[in-house]
Design a protein around this motif. Structure first.
Motif, PDB file in Angstrom:
ATOM      1  N   ASP A  50       0.829  -1.204   0.000  1.00 43.07           N
ATOM      2  CA  ASP A  50       0.000   0.000   0.000  1.00 43.07           C
ATOM      3  C   ASP A  50       0.864   1.255   0.000  1.00 43.07           C
ATOM      4  O   ASP A  50       0.382   2.353   0.195  1.00 43.07           O
ATOM      5  CB  ASP A  50      -0.963  -0.008   1.177  1.00 43.07           C
ATOM      6  N   GLY A  51       2.167   1.083  -0.217  1.00 37.22           N
ATOM      7  CA  GLY A  51       3.094   2.205  -0.218  1.00 37.22           C
ATOM      8  C   GLY A  51       3.803   2.366   1.109  1.00 37.22           C
ATOM      9  O   GLY A  51       4.817   3.047   1.199  1.00 37.22           O
ATOM     10  N   VAL A  52       3.277   1.724   2.158  1.00 36.16           N
ATOM     11  CA  VAL A  52       3.887   1.789   3.476  1.00 36.16           C
ATOM     12  C   VAL A  52       4.271   0.394   3.941  1.00 36.16           C
ATOM     13  O   VAL A  52       5.404   0.140   4.319  1.00 36.16           O
ATOM     14  CB  VAL A  52       2.928   2.440   4.502  1.00 36.16           C
ATOM     15  N   ASP A  53       3.313  -0.511   3.921  1.00 37.17           N
ATOM     16  CA  ASP A  53       3.521  -1.890   4.357  1.00 37.17           C
ATOM     17  C   ASP A  53       3.401  -2.843   3.184  1.00 37.17           C
ATOM     18  O   ASP A  53       2.787  -2.524   2.168  1.00 37.17           O
ATOM     19  CB  ASP A  53       2.476  -2.281   5.410  1.00 37.17           C
ATOM     20  N   SER A  54       3.959  -4.038   3.367  1.00 38.26           N
ATOM     21  CA  SER A  54       3.829  -5.100   2.380  1.00 38.26           C
ATOM     22  C   SER A  54       3.102  -6.279   3.013  1.00 38.26           C
ATOM     23  O   SER A  54       3.269  -6.539   4.206  1.00 38.26           O
ATOM     24  CB  SER A  54       5.202  -5.564   1.895  1.00 38.26           C
ATOM     25  N   PHE A  55       2.321  -6.980   2.210  1.00 40.95           N
ATOM     26  CA  PHE A  55       1.536  -8.114   2.670  1.00 40.95           C
ATOM     27  C   PHE A  55       1.634  -9.228   1.646  1.00 40.95           C
ATOM     28  O   PHE A  55       1.851  -8.976   0.468  1.00 40.95           O
ATOM     29  CB  PHE A  55       0.063  -7.714   2.829  1.00 40.95           C
ATOM     30  N   SER A  56       1.438 -10.450   2.102  1.00 35.57           N
ATOM     31  CA  SER A  56       1.423 -11.606   1.205  1.00 35.57           C
ATOM     32  C   SER A  56       0.063 -12.266   1.274  1.00 35.57           C
ATOM     33  O   SER A  56      -0.630 -12.186   2.278  1.00 35.57           O
ATOM     34  CB  SER A  56       2.482 -12.627   1.614  1.00 35.57           C
ATOM     35  N   GLY A  57      -0.292 -12.938   0.195  1.00 35.09           N
ATOM     36  CA  GLY A  57      -1.533 -13.691   0.144  1.00 35.09           C
ATOM     37  C   GLY A  57      -1.466 -14.712  -0.966  1.00 35.09           C
ATOM     38  O   GLY A  57      -0.540 -14.715  -1.776  1.00 35.09           O
ATOM     39  N   THR A  58      -2.447 -15.583  -0.968  1.00 36.98           N
ATOM     40  CA  THR A  58      -2.551 -16.561  -2.046  1.00 36.98           C
ATOM     41  C   THR A  58      -3.704 -16.154  -2.944  1.00 36.98           C
ATOM     42  O   THR A  58      -4.565 -15.369  -2.559  1.00 36.98           O
ATOM     43  CB  THR A  58      -2.789 -17.978  -1.483  1.00 36.98           C
ATOM     44  N   ILE A  59      -3.718 -16.707  -4.143  1.00 32.17           N
ATOM     45  CA  ILE A  59      -4.748 -16.375  -5.125  1.00 32.17           C
ATOM     46  C   ILE A  59      -5.555 -17.624  -5.414  1.00 32.17           C
ATOM     47  O   ILE A  59      -4.994 -18.688  -5.664  1.00 32.17           O
ATOM     48  CB  ILE A  59      -4.105 -15.840  -6.421  1.00 32.17           C
ATOM     49  N   SER A  60      -6.896 -17.486  -5.380  1.00 28.02           N
ATOM     50  CA  SER A  60      -7.728 -18.654  -5.666  1.00 28.02           C
ATOM     51  C   SER A  60      -8.367 -18.586  -7.043  1.00 28.02           C
ATOM     52  O   SER A  60      -8.670 -19.617  -7.626  1.00 28.02           O
ATOM     53  CB  SER A  60      -8.802 -18.854  -4.599  1.00 28.02           C
ATOM     54  N   ASN A  61      -8.595 -17.380  -7.577  1.00 31.33           N
ATOM     55  CA  ASN A  61      -9.063 -17.306  -8.956  1.00 31.33           C
ATOM     56  C   ASN A  61      -8.650 -15.984  -9.588  1.00 31.33           C
ATOM     57  O   ASN A  61      -8.338 -15.025  -8.896  1.00 31.33           O
ATOM     58  CB  ASN A  61     -10.568 -17.588  -9.085  1.00 31.33           C
ATOM     59  N   ILE A  62      -8.623 -15.995 -10.920  1.00 28.53           N
ATOM     60  CA  ILE A  62      -8.180 -14.826 -11.686  1.00 28.53           C
ATOM     61  C   ILE A  62      -9.117 -14.614 -12.869  1.00 28.53           C
ATOM     62  O   ILE A  62      -9.859 -15.508 -13.261  1.00 28.53           O
ATOM     63  CB  ILE A  62      -6.744 -14.982 -12.215  1.00 28.53           C
ATOM     64  N   SER A  63      -9.045 -13.436 -13.430  1.00 29.29           N
ATOM     65  CA  SER A  63      -9.630 -13.146 -14.734  1.00 29.29           C
ATOM     66  C   SER A  63      -8.697 -12.150 -15.403  1.00 29.29           C
ATOM     67  O   SER A  63      -7.674 -11.768 -14.839  1.00 29.29           O
ATOM     68  CB  SER A  63     -11.046 -12.571 -14.601  1.00 29.29           C
ATOM     69  N   ARG A  64      -9.054 -11.706 -16.562  1.00 32.24           N
ATOM     70  CA  ARG A  64      -8.207 -10.747 -17.266  1.00 32.24           C
ATOM     71  C   ARG A  64      -8.143  -9.414 -16.534  1.00 32.24           C
ATOM     72  O   ARG A  64      -7.169  -8.676 -16.657  1.00 32.24           O
ATOM     73  CB  ARG A  64      -8.729 -10.521 -18.686  1.00 32.24           C
ATOM     74  N   LEU A  65      -9.192  -9.104 -15.754  1.00 32.59           N
ATOM     75  CA  LEU A  65      -9.258  -7.806 -15.085  1.00 32.59           C
ATOM     76  C   LEU A  65      -9.404  -7.887 -13.576  1.00 32.59           C
ATOM     77  O   LEU A  65      -9.632  -6.866 -12.926  1.00 32.59           O
ATOM     78  CB  LEU A  65     -10.432  -6.993 -15.650  1.00 32.59           C
ATOM     79  N   GLY A  66      -9.303  -9.092 -12.989  1.00 32.39           N
ATOM     80  CA  GLY A  66      -9.503  -9.191 -11.551  1.00 32.39           C
ATOM     81  C   GLY A  66      -8.812 -10.379 -10.927  1.00 32.39           C
ATOM     82  O   GLY A  66      -8.409 -11.325 -11.611  1.00 32.39           O
ATOM     83  N   ILE A  67      -8.673 -10.306  -9.593  1.00 30.30           N
ATOM     84  CA  ILE A  67      -8.006 -11.347  -8.817  1.00 30.30           C
ATOM     85  C   ILE A  67      -8.746 -11.501  -7.491  1.00 30.30           C
ATOM     86  O   ILE A  67      -9.155 -10.503  -6.888  1.00 30.30           O
ATOM     87  CB  ILE A  67      -6.538 -10.970  -8.537  1.00 30.30           C
ATOM     88  N   LEU A  68      -8.900 -12.741  -7.036  1.00 27.41           N
ATOM     89  CA  LEU A  68      -9.423 -13.016  -5.703  1.00 27.41           C
ATOM     90  C   LEU A  68      -8.260 -13.452  -4.823  1.00 27.41           C
ATOM     91  O   LEU A  68      -7.625 -14.473  -5.088  1.00 27.41           O
ATOM     92  CB  LEU A  68     -10.495 -14.107  -5.735  1.00 27.41           C
ATOM     93  N   LEU A  69      -7.975 -12.661  -3.790  1.00 28.52           N
ATOM     94  CA  LEU A  69      -6.871 -12.923  -2.874  1.00 28.52           C
ATOM     95  C   LEU A  69      -7.394 -13.522  -1.577  1.00 28.52           C
ATOM     96  O   LEU A  69      -8.428 -13.099  -1.062  1.00 28.52           O
ATOM     97  CB  LEU A  69      -6.136 -11.620  -2.561  1.00 28.52           C
ATOM     98  N   ASN A  70      -6.644 -14.475  -1.026  1.00 25.06           N
ATOM     99  CA  ASN A  70      -6.983 -15.119   0.243  1.00 25.06           C
ATOM    100  C   ASN A  70      -5.934 -14.772   1.281  1.00 25.06           C
ATOM    101  O   ASN A  70      -4.823 -14.370   0.946  1.00 25.06           O
ATOM    102  CB  ASN A  70      -7.010 -16.645   0.077  1.00 25.06           C
TER     103      ASN A  70
END
Length: 117
Positions: free
Chosen positions: A20-40
């Motif tokens: 976010d410009g200050v902190d970094s975070f990690s996550g996994t991805i369960s689905n994608i599209s050409r214009l979107g991502i679902l993060l877990n």
């Protein structure tokens, strides 16, 4: 679901690093599209709906760096999910997402999966 322009594709072995410009975070991805991502597995302290985030998606030695905008959050503190819209997706991401999309309409089409990319 009816508002989606592109089909969501279930994926495995995709990891995301968000900033976010200050902190970094990690996550996994369960689905994608050409214009979107679902993060877990998104940390509770990341709550920047409407703000732009930087994301790097990695899979099998490939890296996709993009800007995303959170659209929604759901779940509790242990299983938090976030849907993001990709702002101006790079061509490489679009091609990657297209390769992952099922080819159900053409029975003779070669099947492509994430492991083939």
């Amino acid at each position: 679901m009816s508002k989606r322009r592109h089909q969501r594709v279930e994926v495995q072995d995709l990891v995301a690093n968000l900033s976010d410009g200050v902190d970094s975070f990690s996550g996994t991805i369960s689905n994608i599209s050409r214009l979107g991502i679902l993060l877990n597995d998104i940390p509770q302290k990341l709550n920047s709906r409407g703000n732009t985030l930087s994301i790097t998606v990695s899979t099998k030695g490939k890296y996709f760096k993009m800007q995303v905008e959170p659209k929604w959050f759901s779940g509790n503190t242990s299983e938090r999910k976030m849907g993001v819209e990709i702002l101006d997706p790079p061509l490489e991401w679009t091609l990657f997402a297209m390769i992952c999309e099922p080819k159900d309409e053409d029975i003779w089409a070669a099947k492509k999966h994430l492991s083939d990319y």
